[in-house]
Design a protein around this motif. Structure first.
Motif, short mmCIF file in Angstrom:
data_model
loop_
_atom_site.label_atom_id
_atom_site.label_comp_id
_atom_site.label_asym_id
_atom_site.label_seq_id
_atom_site.Cartn_x
_atom_site.Cartn_y
_atom_site.Cartn_z
N ASN A 132 0.83 -1.20 0.00
CA ASN A 132 0.00 0.00 0.00
C ASN A 132 0.87 1.26 0.00
N ARG A 136 1.02 4.12 -2.90
CA ARG A 136 0.78 5.53 -2.58
C ARG A 136 1.95 6.40 -3.00
N ARG B 59 -4.18 -1.07 -3.22
CA ARG B 59 -4.19 0.13 -2.38
C ARG B 59 -5.30 -0.02 -1.34
N PRO B 62 -8.03 4.46 2.47
CA PRO B 62 -7.36 5.28 3.49
C PRO B 62 -8.27 5.54 4.69
#
Lengths: 199, 146
Positions: A132, A136, B59, B62
């Protein structure tokens, strides 16, 4: 009072520290170290809690408790005894078990997962958060327009025309921005693959 | 009206939108599907872009801004910043300097001087002339003698 410049240079200094040293700084009451710790580990802790609880509100509650535990216990941290991420994983797991029990008071410990034998899960969670971080970083190296286009079309699944309107550009321009963004990401990905093969 | 699909157009579109057909433009999707079924080179393009899609899919969602702000606020309330303790503590009652004493004494001295100069005239004005003052002097002398 510290100026904004001093604060940012202090945060930069803290971000160079490893986890053990960061814990020592937090134990000494450094808010800068606390700031860096949150930035560094929030994704990881939240990922673990989401996986175990499946409900966003409960995962957020558990994550808050994990960090509260860090602020409370950092002063007693002994470097070298365990990896900080392993300790975080165990604290998060235990908190999630408490929440699962609250949800279902009669839940057996085995059903909630045994935190004593979770090495594979810890490694997997760590790999996911490392991956991740790399994604990013790669996305962060794109231009503002490219980041926005990827965010809208890829992560928010927005229709192309709608995304183009939101970005105030034509459809061919959006396609061109996306193509350049993906090309850059391909190069980044190739770079990481080379790094992984070298490790 | 969509044009006939070519490898160049297909590569450009997949290069923009990725390998997942649901992200392909509506007006080209059917033609792209057909092209993919019949062209091996198209499958290679999709494979290449698919690996990037898989990577991007990893990903993590968040943390929300609210959670982030809560954690920061909680951290700030739990940890005391080091720079505060390094700063000199302010004394609750600062000690007085010589300058403070002088500036406090000056108005008092001015009042005393004005009293010495103007008191006889003021008394005369209030009490009604030098005779009264003289009798007051005598009365005072009597008191002192007795």
């Amino acid at each position: 009072m510290m100026t904004a410049y001093q604060s940012s240079s202090e945060i930069e200094r803290m971000s160079l520290l490893d986890d053990d040293a960061l814990m020592v700084e937090i134990g000494n009451g450094s808010q800068f170290a606390g700031h860096v710790f949150i930035e560094r580990h929030l994704s990881y802790v939240l990922h673990v809690c989401r996986k175990k609880l499946g409900r966003e509100a409960e995962a957020e509650e558990a994550a808050q408790d994990v960090f509260a535990s860090v602020w409370k216990n950092a002063g007693h941290w002994q470097a070298g005894q365990a990896k900080v991420t392993t300790w975080l994983y165990r604290v998060a797991s235990n908190r999630c078990i408490d929440i699962l029990r609250r949800r279902k008071p009669d839940i057996a410990l085995d059903d909630a997962g045994d935190p004593a034998d979770d090495t594979v899960d810890i490694e997997r969670a760590q790999q996911t958060t490392d991956q991740n971080r790399l994604i990013r970083q790669a996305l962060g190296r794109l231009s503002q327009d490219q980041q926005r286009a990827i965010e809208l079309v890829y992560y928010r699944e927005m229709a192309q025309r709608e995304a183009a309107e939101m970005m105030n550009i034509s459809l061919p321009a959006l396609e061109s921005v996306l193509r350049r963004a993906r090309q850059k990401l391909h190069n980044e990905l190739a770079g990481y693959r080379v790094q992984l093969q070298m490790v | 009206m969509p044009q006939t699909m070519t490898l160049e157009t297909f590569t450009q579109l997949v290069g923009s939108y990725g390998a997942e057909p649901s992200r392909w433009p509506d007006e080209h999707r059917a033609a792209m599907h057909d092209f993919l079924q019949n062209q091996q080179s198209a499958q290679a393009v999709v494979g290449r872009e698919g690996s990037l899609d898989d990577w991007l899919d990893q990903r993590l969602e968040p943390a929300s801004d609210i959670l982030h702000a809560r954690l920061m606020a909680n951290m700030q309330s739990q940890l005391s910043p080091l720079e505060t303790s390094a700063e000199p503590q302010q004394s609750p009652a600062p000690s007085l300097t010589r300058r403070d004493y002088i500036s406090a004494a000056l108005p008092l001295a001015a009042c005393f001087l004005a009293g010495v100069i103007f008191a006889p005239d003021a008394l005369e004005l209030v009490l009604g002339g030098p005779d009264i003052l003289a009798s007051l002097d005598l009365f005072a002398d009597d008191l002192l003698l007795n």
